[in-house]
Design a protein around this motif. Structure first.
Motif, PDB file in Angstrom:
ATOM      1  N   ARG A  69       3.840  43.825 -60.068  1.00 50.96           N
ATOM      2  CA  ARG A  69       4.209  44.269 -59.004  1.00 50.96           C
ATOM      3  C   ARG A  69       3.732  43.122 -57.347  1.00 50.96           C
ATOM      4  NH1 ARG A  69       5.599  50.103 -57.967  1.00 50.96           N
ATOM      5  NH2 ARG A  69       6.941  50.665 -59.494  1.00 50.96           N
ATOM      6  N   LYS A  97      12.565  60.659 -67.727  1.00 50.31           N
ATOM      7  CA  LYS A  97      11.362  59.072 -67.145  1.00 50.31           C
ATOM      8  C   LYS A  97       9.696  60.355 -66.187  1.00 50.31           C
ATOM      9  CE  LYS A  97      10.722  55.498 -63.876  1.00 50.31           C
ATOM     10  NZ  LYS A  97       9.431  56.366 -63.514  1.00 50.31           N
ATOM     11  N   ASP A  98       8.991  59.876 -66.592  1.00 44.98           N
ATOM     12  CA  ASP A  98       7.383  60.938 -66.367  1.00 44.98           C
ATOM     13  C   ASP A  98       7.794  60.827 -64.271  1.00 44.98           C
ATOM     14  OD1 ASP A  98       6.896  57.988 -64.563  1.00 44.98           O
ATOM     15  OD2 ASP A  98       5.231  57.959 -66.010  1.00 44.98           O
ATOM     16  N   ILE A  99       8.050  60.037 -63.694  1.00 47.09           N
ATOM     17  CA  ILE A  99       7.807  60.632 -62.018  1.00 47.09           C
ATOM     18  C   ILE A  99       8.743  59.705 -61.528  1.00 47.09           C
ATOM     19  CG2 ILE A  99       6.267  60.542 -60.011  1.00 47.09           C
ATOM     20  CD1 ILE A  99       4.045  61.465 -61.470  1.00 47.09           C
ATOM     21  N   ASP A 101       8.795  57.949 -58.256  1.00 50.04           N
ATOM     22  CA  ASP A 101       7.967  57.585 -56.917  1.00 50.04           C
ATOM     23  C   ASP A 101       8.707  56.683 -56.197  1.00 50.04           C
ATOM     24  OD1 ASP A 101       5.583  57.484 -55.848  1.00 50.04           O
ATOM     25  OD2 ASP A 101       4.784  55.634 -56.734  1.00 50.04           O
ATOM     26  N   THR A 102       8.435  55.261 -56.147  1.00 48.53           N
ATOM     27  CA  THR A 102       9.731  53.969 -54.927  1.00 48.53           C
ATOM     28  C   THR A 102      10.366  54.070 -55.473  1.00 48.53           C
ATOM     29  OG1 THR A 102       8.483  52.649 -56.126  1.00 48.53           O
ATOM     30  CG2 THR A 102       7.539  53.336 -55.069  1.00 48.53           C
ATOM     31  N   GLY A 103      10.899  54.301 -56.342  1.00 45.20           N
ATOM     32  CA  GLY A 103      12.190  54.260 -57.001  1.00 45.20           C
ATOM     33  C   GLY A 103      12.009  52.582 -58.423  1.00 45.20           C
ATOM     34  N   ILE A 104      12.062  51.529 -57.534  1.00 45.64           N
ATOM     35  CA  ILE A 104      11.688  50.663 -59.029  1.00 45.64           C
ATOM     36  C   ILE A 104      12.192  50.872 -59.588  1.00 45.64           C
ATOM     37  CG2 ILE A 104      10.148  48.511 -58.666  1.00 45.64           C
ATOM     38  CD1 ILE A 104       8.770  48.921 -56.020  1.00 45.64           C
ATOM     39  N   THR A 105      10.830  51.377 -61.046  1.00 43.38           N
ATOM     40  CA  THR A 105      11.322  51.273 -62.193  1.00 43.38           C
ATOM     41  C   THR A 105      12.607  52.070 -62.337  1.00 43.38           C
ATOM     42  OG1 THR A 105       8.571  51.701 -61.879  1.00 43.38           O
ATOM     43  CG2 THR A 105       9.983  52.209 -64.441  1.00 43.38           C
ATOM     44  N   LYS A 129       8.970  62.458 -56.181  1.00 45.27           N
ATOM     45  CA  LYS A 129       8.023  62.352 -55.268  1.00 45.27           C
ATOM     46  C   LYS A 129       9.530  61.148 -53.890  1.00 45.27           C
ATOM     47  CE  LYS A 129       3.738  61.335 -57.233  1.00 45.27           C
ATOM     48  NZ  LYS A 129       2.693  60.560 -56.975  1.00 45.27           N
ATOM     49  N   ARG A 153      -0.294  62.087 -53.037  1.00 48.10           N
ATOM     50  CA  ARG A 153      -0.925  62.722 -54.288  1.00 48.10           C
ATOM     51  C   ARG A 153      -1.117  62.176 -55.167  1.00 48.10           C
ATOM     52  NH1 ARG A 153      -1.685  69.043 -53.873  1.00 48.10           N
ATOM     53  NH2 ARG A 153       0.850  69.189 -53.707  1.00 48.10           N
ATOM     54  N   PHE A 154      -1.995  61.906 -56.024  1.00 48.97           N
ATOM     55  CA  PHE A 154      -1.561  61.113 -57.616  1.00 48.97           C
ATOM     56  C   PHE A 154      -2.278  62.636 -58.491  1.00 48.97           C
ATOM     57  CE2 PHE A 154      -2.481  58.543 -60.833  1.00 48.97           C
ATOM     58  CZ  PHE A 154      -1.640  57.276 -60.703  1.00 48.97           C
ATOM     59  N   LEU A 155      -0.440  62.472 -59.214  1.00 51.15           N
ATOM     60  CA  LEU A 155      -0.841  63.524 -60.204  1.00 51.15           C
ATOM     61  C   LEU A 155      -1.200  63.503 -61.550  1.00 51.15           C
ATOM     62  CD1 LEU A 155       3.123  65.132 -59.219  1.00 51.15           C
ATOM     63  CD2 LEU A 155       0.432  65.827 -58.447  1.00 51.15           C
ATOM     64  N   ASP A 161      -0.648  59.644 -66.412  1.00 51.85           N
ATOM     65  CA  ASP A 161      -2.155  59.359 -66.592  1.00 51.85           C
ATOM     66  C   ASP A 161      -2.749  58.514 -65.302  1.00 51.85           C
ATOM     67  OD1 ASP A 161      -0.144  56.820 -66.723  1.00 51.85           O
ATOM     68  OD2 ASP A 161      -1.915  56.140 -66.303  1.00 51.85           O
TER      69      ASP A 161
HETATM   70  P1  IMP Z   1       8.034  53.961 -59.152  1.00 52.27           P
HETATM   71  O1  IMP Z   1       7.241  53.906 -58.137  1.00 52.27           O
HETATM   72  O2  IMP Z   1       9.072  55.296 -58.677  1.00 52.27           O
HETATM   73  O3  IMP Z   1       8.399  52.666 -59.428  1.00 52.27           O
HETATM   74  O4  IMP Z   1       6.840  54.233 -60.839  1.00 52.27           O
HETATM   75  C1  IMP Z   1       6.405  53.755 -61.294  1.00 52.27           C
HETATM   76  C2  IMP Z   1       5.642  54.754 -62.399  1.00 52.27           C
HETATM   77  O5  IMP Z   1       4.074  54.732 -61.526  1.00 52.27           O
HETATM   78  C3  IMP Z   1       5.827  56.301 -62.691  1.00 52.27           C
HETATM   79  O6  IMP Z   1       7.073  56.007 -63.824  1.00 52.27           O
HETATM   80  C4  IMP Z   1       4.711  56.482 -62.990  1.00 52.27           C
HETATM   81  O7  IMP Z   1       4.437  56.418 -64.188  1.00 52.27           O
HETATM   82  C5  IMP Z   1       3.780  55.698 -62.071  1.00 52.27           C
HETATM   83  N1  IMP Z   1       3.346  56.998 -60.951  1.00 52.27           N
HETATM   84  C6  IMP Z   1       3.450  57.299 -60.107  1.00 52.27           C
HETATM   85  N2  IMP Z   1       3.196  58.186 -58.992  1.00 52.27           N
HETATM   86  C7  IMP Z   1       1.508  58.590 -59.854  1.00 52.27           C
HETATM   87  C8  IMP Z   1       1.380  59.673 -60.310  1.00 52.27           C
HETATM   88  O8  IMP Z   1       0.677  60.276 -59.133  1.00 52.27           O
HETATM   89  N3  IMP Z   1      -0.057  59.878 -61.087  1.00 52.27           N
HETATM   90  C9  IMP Z   1       0.405  58.817 -62.061  1.00 52.27           C
HETATM   91  N4  IMP Z   1       1.140  58.288 -62.546  1.00 52.27           N
HETATM   92  C10 IMP Z   1       2.324  57.901 -61.367  1.00 52.27           C
END
Ligand code: IMP
Ligand code: MG
Length: 179
Positions: A69, A97-99, A101-105, A129, A153-155, A161
């Motif tokens: 990024r 997928k795990d999370i 978050d921004t949706g970019i991945t 999120k 909040r970080f999970l 991880d």
């Molecule tokens: P994105 O921002 O949607 O592209 O997510 C990128 C990646 O960030 C996710 O697949 C997670 O592995 C990691 N991530 C985002 N938020 C958290 C969190 O709260 N805990 C652990 N990993 C996170």
């Protein structure tokens, strides 16, 4: 190690949600074979539990992405660094997928997988999120949508991880936001 982490979702809560999701997913894909794509490494524990709750024929493959990024340049580069050579054409694909978050991945992955011409493509995330979203993408299923929780909040735990730590915790917990 566990002292640093407050429990957000217990082992029992996770097991119940994963069983529910397995049933919902099985209803949606009824009569079809599913090609499950697990995104490493964060989804590994969730993936292992979820596939055992989907009573359908399925195959499992793993993919990995790396994102570089470059915030300052307003650019985000994402590349797939590892993927099993799996033919997706005509397949019913379930991306795990795990999370989100921004949706970019996720948006990158959806575009990449669509290029391979799957018959259908759905997404199951462990955690959603929505408040952190920068690109308008949504998982079809999320075990735990964090709508009320502060997006910062970080999970950790249950595969998630922070700096490669905490993946082995059997519950999902929070640590004070490291970002
Ligand atoms: P994105 O921002 O949607 O592209 O997510 C990128 C990646 O960030 C996710 O697949 C997670 O592995 C990691 N991530 C985002 N938020 C958290 C969190 O709260 N805990 C652990 N990993 C996170
Ligand atoms: Mg991570």
């Amino acid at each position: 190690m566990k002292d640093e982490v407050s429990v957000l979702y217990s082992e029992e809560q996770i097991a119940r949600r994963v069983a529910q999701l397995g049933e919902e997913i099985a209803r949606t894909f009824a009569g079809k074979e599913i090609c499950v794509l697990g995104l490493m490494k964060g989804s590994l524990v969730f993936l292992a539990d979820l596939i055992r709750k989907i009573p359908l024929d399925l195959t499992v493959n793993l993919i990995r992405v790396s994102s570089h990024r470059e915030q300052a340049a307003g650019r985000v580069l994402t590349e797939i660094v590892y993927s099993t050579a799996v033919p997706l054409e005509g397949k019913h694909v379930l991306l795990v997928k795990d999370i989100v978050d921004t949706g970019i991945t996720l948006s990158y992955l959806l575009a990449h997988i669509h290029e391979h011409g799957p018959a259908s493509l759905r997404v199951c995330a462990l955690v959603d999120k929505p408040e952190a979203r920068r690109i308008d993408v949504h998982p079809d299923w999320a075990a735990f949508p964090l709508v009320e929780a502060p997006a910062d909040r970080f999970l950790v735990g249950y595969g998630l991880d922070w700096m490669e730590r905490f993946r082995g915790l059997p519950f999902i917990g929070t640590i004070p936001s490291p970002r």
